[in-house]
Write a protein that holds these residues in place. Structure first.
Motif, PDB file in Angstrom:
ATOM      1  N   ALA A  42       0.634  -1.219   0.185  1.00 41.74           N
ATOM      2  CA  ALA A  42       0.073   0.187  -0.001  1.00 41.74           C
ATOM      3  C   ALA A  42       0.721   1.072   0.019  1.00 41.74           C
ATOM      4  O   ALA A  42       0.724   2.033  -1.027  1.00 41.74           O
ATOM      5  N   CYS A  43       2.139   1.036   0.895  1.00 38.82           N
ATOM      6  CA  CYS A  43       2.733   2.378   0.929  1.00 38.82           C
ATOM      7  C   CYS A  43       3.419   2.766  -0.406  1.00 38.82           C
ATOM      8  O   CYS A  43       3.686   3.594  -1.082  1.00 38.82           O
ATOM      9  N   ALA A  44       3.812   1.536  -1.308  1.00 43.81           N
ATOM     10  CA  ALA A  44       4.498   1.580  -2.417  1.00 43.81           C
ATOM     11  C   ALA A  44       3.616   2.110  -3.712  1.00 43.81           C
ATOM     12  O   ALA A  44       3.999   3.277  -4.539  1.00 43.81           O
ATOM     13  N   ILE A  46       1.251   4.487  -2.907  1.00 39.23           N
ATOM     14  CA  ILE A  46       0.905   5.603  -2.582  1.00 39.23           C
ATOM     15  C   ILE A  46       2.047   6.433  -3.094  1.00 39.23           C
ATOM     16  O   ILE A  46       2.068   7.382  -3.440  1.00 39.23           O
ATOM     17  N   LEU A  47       3.100   6.032  -3.068  1.00 41.94           N
ATOM     18  CA  LEU A  47       3.796   6.908  -3.089  1.00 41.94           C
ATOM     19  C   LEU A  47       4.144   6.737  -4.748  1.00 41.94           C
ATOM     20  O   LEU A  47       4.960   7.562  -4.980  1.00 41.94           O
ATOM     21  N   LEU A  48       4.437   5.664  -5.445  1.00 33.45           N
ATOM     22  CA  LEU A  48       4.285   5.793  -6.879  1.00 33.45           C
ATOM     23  C   LEU A  48       3.014   6.680  -7.602  1.00 33.45           C
ATOM     24  O   LEU A  48       3.285   7.017  -8.596  1.00 33.45           O
ATOM     25  N   LEU A  49       1.991   6.777  -6.739  1.00 31.14           N
ATOM     26  CA  LEU A  49       0.737   7.711  -7.129  1.00 31.14           C
ATOM     27  C   LEU A  49       1.257   9.038  -6.814  1.00 31.14           C
ATOM     28  O   LEU A  49       1.693  10.056  -7.718  1.00 31.14           O
ATOM     29  N   LEU A  50       2.114   9.596  -5.387  1.00 32.24           N
ATOM     30  CA  LEU A  50       3.150  10.778  -5.537  1.00 32.24           C
ATOM     31  C   LEU A  50       3.549  10.824  -7.010  1.00 32.24           C
ATOM     32  O   LEU A  50       3.874  12.300  -7.290  1.00 32.24           O
ATOM     33  N   ILE A  51       4.961  10.003  -7.234  1.00 32.52           N
ATOM     34  CA  ILE A  51       5.806  10.447  -7.988  1.00 32.52           C
ATOM     35  C   ILE A  51       4.800  10.490  -9.622  1.00 32.52           C
ATOM     36  O   ILE A  51       5.664  11.453 -10.322  1.00 32.52           O
ATOM     37  N   LEU A  52       3.773  10.101  -9.871  1.00 31.62           N
ATOM     38  CA  LEU A  52       3.509  10.394 -11.214  1.00 31.62           C
ATOM     39  C   LEU A  52       2.830  11.181 -11.135  1.00 31.62           C
ATOM     40  O   LEU A  52       3.101  12.116 -11.789  1.00 31.62           O
ATOM     41  N   ALA A  53       2.522  11.563 -10.250  1.00 29.76           N
ATOM     42  CA  ALA A  53       0.991  12.443  -9.680  1.00 29.76           C
ATOM     43  C   ALA A  53       2.200  14.195 -10.355  1.00 29.76           C
ATOM     44  O   ALA A  53       2.000  15.477 -10.877  1.00 29.76           O
ATOM     45  N   ALA A  54       3.779  13.723  -9.553  1.00 29.06           N
ATOM     46  CA  ALA A  54       4.791  15.082 -10.049  1.00 29.06           C
ATOM     47  C   ALA A  54       5.142  14.999 -11.105  1.00 29.06           C
ATOM     48  O   ALA A  54       6.010  16.474 -11.701  1.00 29.06           O
ATOM     49  N   ILE A  55       5.232  13.757 -11.116  1.00 26.21           N
ATOM     50  CA  ILE A  55       6.096  13.547 -13.422  1.00 26.21           C
ATOM     51  C   ILE A  55       4.761  14.071 -13.970  1.00 26.21           C
ATOM     52  O   ILE A  55       5.568  14.932 -15.564  1.00 26.21           O
ATOM     53  N   PRO A 275       1.117  21.485   3.704  1.00 24.45           N
ATOM     54  CA  PRO A 275       2.347  20.837   2.759  1.00 24.45           C
ATOM     55  C   PRO A 275       3.034  19.828   5.006  1.00 24.45           C
ATOM     56  O   PRO A 275       3.583  18.929   3.984  1.00 24.45           O
ATOM     57  N   GLY A 276       2.773  20.131   5.951  1.00 21.60           N
ATOM     58  CA  GLY A 276       3.934  18.916   6.702  1.00 21.60           C
ATOM     59  C   GLY A 276       2.786  18.013   7.242  1.00 21.60           C
ATOM     60  O   GLY A 276       2.998  16.440   6.852  1.00 21.60           O
ATOM     61  N   VAL A 277       1.133  18.381   6.428  1.00 16.87           N
ATOM     62  CA  VAL A 277       0.512  16.896   6.532  1.00 16.87           C
ATOM     63  C   VAL A 277       1.358  15.814   5.116  1.00 16.87           C
ATOM     64  O   VAL A 277       1.247  14.629   5.136  1.00 16.87           O
ATOM     65  N   MET A 278       1.617  16.196   4.085  1.00 12.28           N
ATOM     66  CA  MET A 278       2.040  15.786   2.843  1.00 12.28           C
ATOM     67  C   MET A 278       3.886  14.714   3.583  1.00 12.28           C
ATOM     68  O   MET A 278       3.716  14.311   2.738  1.00 12.28           O
ATOM     69  N   ILE A 279       4.580  15.651   4.075  1.00 11.21           N
ATOM     70  CA  ILE A 279       5.291  15.041   4.460  1.00 11.21           C
ATOM     71  C   ILE A 279       5.777  14.356   5.209  1.00 11.21           C
ATOM     72  O   ILE A 279       6.285  13.270   5.062  1.00 11.21           O
ATOM     73  N   PHE A 280       4.173  14.309   6.249  1.00  6.39           N
ATOM     74  CA  PHE A 280       4.143  13.280   7.090  1.00  6.39           C
ATOM     75  C   PHE A 280       3.759  11.790   6.208  1.00  6.39           C
ATOM     76  O   PHE A 280       4.708  11.036   6.687  1.00  6.39           O
ATOM     77  N   ILE A 281       2.898  11.991   5.401  1.00 12.93           N
ATOM     78  CA  ILE A 281       3.030  11.148   4.924  1.00 12.93           C
ATOM     79  C   ILE A 281       3.510  10.176   3.586  1.00 12.93           C
ATOM     80  O   ILE A 281       3.880   9.206   3.994  1.00 12.93           O
ATOM     81  N   THR A 282       4.059  10.502   3.428  1.00 16.62           N
ATOM     82  CA  THR A 282       5.243  10.922   2.081  1.00 16.62           C
ATOM     83  C   THR A 282       6.631   9.761   3.128  1.00 16.62           C
ATOM     84  O   THR A 282       6.789   8.533   3.232  1.00 16.62           O
ATOM     85  N   SER A 283       7.207  10.726   4.156  1.00 14.39           N
ATOM     86  CA  SER A 283       7.765  10.089   5.108  1.00 14.39           C
ATOM     87  C   SER A 283       7.880   8.855   5.984  1.00 14.39           C
ATOM     88  O   SER A 283       8.109   7.778   6.072  1.00 14.39           O
ATOM     89  N   LEU A 284       6.124   8.433   6.147  1.00 11.78           N
ATOM     90  CA  LEU A 284       5.824   7.339   6.943  1.00 11.78           C
ATOM     91  C   LEU A 284       5.716   6.371   5.977  1.00 11.78           C
ATOM     92  O   LEU A 284       6.383   4.440   5.909  1.00 11.78           O
ATOM     93  N   CYS A 285       5.079   6.887   4.308  1.00 16.72           N
ATOM     94  CA  CYS A 285       5.037   5.881   3.439  1.00 16.72           C
ATOM     95  C   CYS A 285       6.327   5.401   3.308  1.00 16.72           C
ATOM     96  O   CYS A 285       6.839   4.065   3.215  1.00 16.72           O
ATOM     97  N   LEU A 286       7.405   5.515   3.244  1.00 16.65           N
ATOM     98  CA  LEU A 286       9.092   5.475   3.060  1.00 16.65           C
ATOM     99  C   LEU A 286       9.322   5.183   3.847  1.00 16.65           C
ATOM    100  O   LEU A 286      10.629   3.229   3.827  1.00 16.65           O
TER     101      LEU A 286
END
Length: 301
Positions: A42-44, A46-55, A275-286
């Motif tokens: 699930a974390c992978a 979420i991170l993939l979606l974040l990366i794809l959205a950023a790209i 922005p802090g929530v996004m940092i928290f979610i991304t760090s937790l998933c990593l």
């Protein structure tokens, strides 16, 4: 793990085939065990979606992240045309967060990648060669451990100046020492194994032995440890931007957005915290992804 993929010094076709099959079996077990870990998967995702959205942010039909409006300042979540509200200059928070993920993830991941390659070379050389080479490399690395990583990153970034490139350089320097120490440790333990002695006795040179017999057994632990540092790197990168020695405004970046929105926390605390929530979610998933990889690679025959 070494027993699962350690090649023998012999080079007969049958033994090479057996070694290759054993290696494939090991990585098949790693993939199977990883896919069973629902949290890591699930974390992978979420991170993939974040990366794809950023790209693909320029193709997502988002608002201009740099375009503000004084009459739309600090609009709450759910405002028409502003699903996540607006920041202190009236800019669309959804667009700012997605575009901000490009820089945050870039500065959070690239230093670890660069440090992984540099530190692997240094650590493997120190662990395999030993002697004065080990002494020079490891004592130099020990100097950096005299400084906390946060202070070291701030000091280097402050000396180099603000900017994306300088942030990448400073964070890469910060993460080379810990990865080098892990690489040296696992290489030293592999160097003393019987199949390395057999490879030397068969006439193999140092470069061939390291490339064929050593790297396959040490890259896994080094990689897993490096992935555990990605969340720390991203937080440090956001911290540098928050302090004003990282990304320069008006570029969207989660740490910089926290800095600019800190004065609005009493007016619209939810939007200011995004922005802090996004940092928290991304760090937790990593972190959870790193734990999943560590468990999956701990395959016992």
């Amino acid at each position: 793990m070494a027993s699962a993929i350690s090649p023998s010094a012999a080079s007969s076709p049958s033994e090479i085939t057996a070694t290759a099959a054993k290696t494939r079996s090991y990585w098949s077990n790693v993939l199977r065990r990883f896919l069973k870990d629902r949290i890591a998967v699930a974390c992978a995702v979420i991170l993939l979606l974040l990366i794809l959205a950023a790209i693909f942010a320029p193709w997502l039909d988002l608002a201009d992240p740099y375009r503000g409006s004084m009459i739309k300042r600090l609009r709450p979540i759910g405002t028409e045309g502003l699903p996540l509200g607006s920041d202190e200059q009236g800019r669309d928070m959804l667009a700012r967060l997605i575009y901000g993920g490009r820089l945050t993830l870039l500065i959070g991941l690239l230093p670890v990648v660069f440090a992984f390659f540099i530190a692997t070379v240094l650590g493997v050389a120190a662990g395999y060669v030993g002697g004065w080479v080990n002494t020079i490399i490891m004592r130099t690395v020990d100097i950096f451990f005299a400084f906390p990583s946060v202070l070291l990153a701030i000091a280097i970034s402050g000396a180099l100046g603000a900017g994306i490139v300088n942030s990448l350089v400073s964070l890469t320097i910060v993460f080379i020492p810990p990865i080098t120490r892990v690489a040296e440790s696992v290489t030293s333990s592999v160097r003393s194994l019987d199949y390395i002695d057999a490879a030397r006795a068969s006439g193999g040179n140092a470069f061939t032995i390291v490339r064929v017999h050593v790297l396959g057994n040490v890259l896994g632990p080094i990689f897993v440890y490096a992935t555990s540092l990605t969340s720390v790197c991203m937080i440090l990168a956001a911290g540098l931007s928050f302090l004003g020695i990282g990304v320069k405004p008006p570029q969207p970046e989660w740490g910089l957005m926290l800095n600019t929105l800190r004065t609005a926390i009493y007016v619209n605390p939810i939007v200011a915290a995004l922005p802090g929530v996004m940092i928290f979610i991304t760090s937790l998933c990593l972190n959870l992804l790193s734990d999943g990889l560590r468990s999956a690679m701990n395959v016992k025959d």
